[in-house]
Write an enzyme that holds these catalytic residues in place. Sequence first.
Site, short mmCIF file in Angstrom:
data_model
loop_
_atom_site.label_atom_id
_atom_site.label_comp_id
_atom_site.label_asym_id
_atom_site.label_seq_id
_atom_site.Cartn_x
_atom_site.Cartn_y
_atom_site.Cartn_z
N CYS A 76 -10.40 -4.84 0.27
CA CYS A 76 -11.51 -3.90 0.29
C CYS A 76 -12.36 -4.08 -0.98
CB CYS A 76 -11.00 -2.45 0.40
SG CYS A 76 -10.37 -1.79 -1.14
N ASN A 86 0.84 -1.21 0.00
CA ASN A 86 0.00 0.00 0.00
C ASN A 86 0.87 1.25 0.00
OD1 ASN A 86 0.62 -0.81 2.68
ND2 ASN A 86 -1.02 0.43 3.52
N GLU A 139 -3.11 -4.55 -2.96
CA GLU A 139 -3.63 -5.48 -3.97
C GLU A 139 -3.67 -4.84 -5.35
OE1 GLU A 139 -4.84 -4.74 -1.04
OE2 GLU A 139 -6.03 -6.35 -0.15
N CYS A 157 -4.26 0.75 -2.35
CA CYS A 157 -4.08 -0.49 -1.60
C CYS A 157 -3.02 -1.38 -2.27
CB CYS A 157 -5.38 -1.29 -1.57
SG CYS A 157 -6.72 -0.52 -0.67
N CYS A 202 -10.73 -3.11 -4.34
CA CYS A 202 -9.74 -4.11 -4.78
C CYS A 202 -10.43 -5.35 -5.33
CB CYS A 202 -8.81 -4.48 -3.63
SG CYS A 202 -7.62 -3.18 -3.25
N GLU A 233 0.50 5.27 0.54
CA GLU A 233 -0.41 6.31 1.02
C GLU A 233 0.03 7.69 0.56
OE1 GLU A 233 -0.87 5.61 5.24
OE2 GLU A 233 -2.08 3.82 4.85
N1 THU Z 1 -5.27 -1.38 2.61
C1 THU Z 1 -4.75 -2.22 1.67
O1 THU Z 1 -3.63 -2.02 1.19
N2 THU Z 1 -5.49 -3.28 1.30
C2 THU Z 1 -6.73 -3.58 1.79
O2 THU Z 1 -7.37 -4.50 1.31
C3 THU Z 1 -7.28 -2.81 2.90
C4 THU Z 1 -6.58 -1.54 3.20
C5 THU Z 1 -4.48 -0.21 3.01
C6 THU Z 1 -5.04 1.10 2.57
C7 THU Z 1 -4.43 2.04 3.59
O3 THU Z 1 -3.14 2.40 3.15
C8 THU Z 1 -4.30 1.20 4.83
O4 THU Z 1 -4.41 -0.16 4.41
C9 THU Z 1 -5.37 1.47 5.89
O5 THU Z 1 -6.65 1.40 5.35
#
Ligand code: THU
Length: 161
Positions: A112, A62, A75, A73, A115, A64
Amino acid sequence: MKKTQLITTVLEYNSIEELDSVNQELINKAKEATQSSYSPYSNFSVGAAVLLENGEIIQGSNQENSAYPSGLCAERVAMFYANSKYPNVPVKSIAIACYNNGQFLERPIPPCGSCRQVLLETEERYHTPIQVFLYGQKQIFEIENIKQLLPLYFEKNMLDE
Ligand code: THU
């Protein structure tokens, strides 16, 4: 009125040793990928590893951003990179792991909704089921394809109806 039940089947393991060596390697690559996460806002490091039909494993984490919705994310980072590097190679499976507060989470974290939609597009694109492994230290989930994760999904042929 008709009532329909949509059933999702999840296989559950208590340890990574219960899986075969190919899937163990994929999960270990997802765990490794958490270390490249850029997550200064959530401190929640997610790693994904995508196994292609040519045997290649693509990792992603991920990423940010101070403008929160601009982040992505793990994925989708991994899957978009796999699809852009190897546009003609089907995806066989994906593993996902999360690291927080100095350790891998005990329980699996499912992808999520956004994704899931992106993973579904890849499954449809190559007409090949994508197996999913969700890693937790005490529990690992295996799901046979993305449609199981996204009942009542929206897909491209609906655009023509
Ligand atoms: N996140 C992911 O990378 N994958 C997911 O399926 C759920 C959430 C990340 C997004 C964000 O950077 C952090 O987790 C908190 O939500």
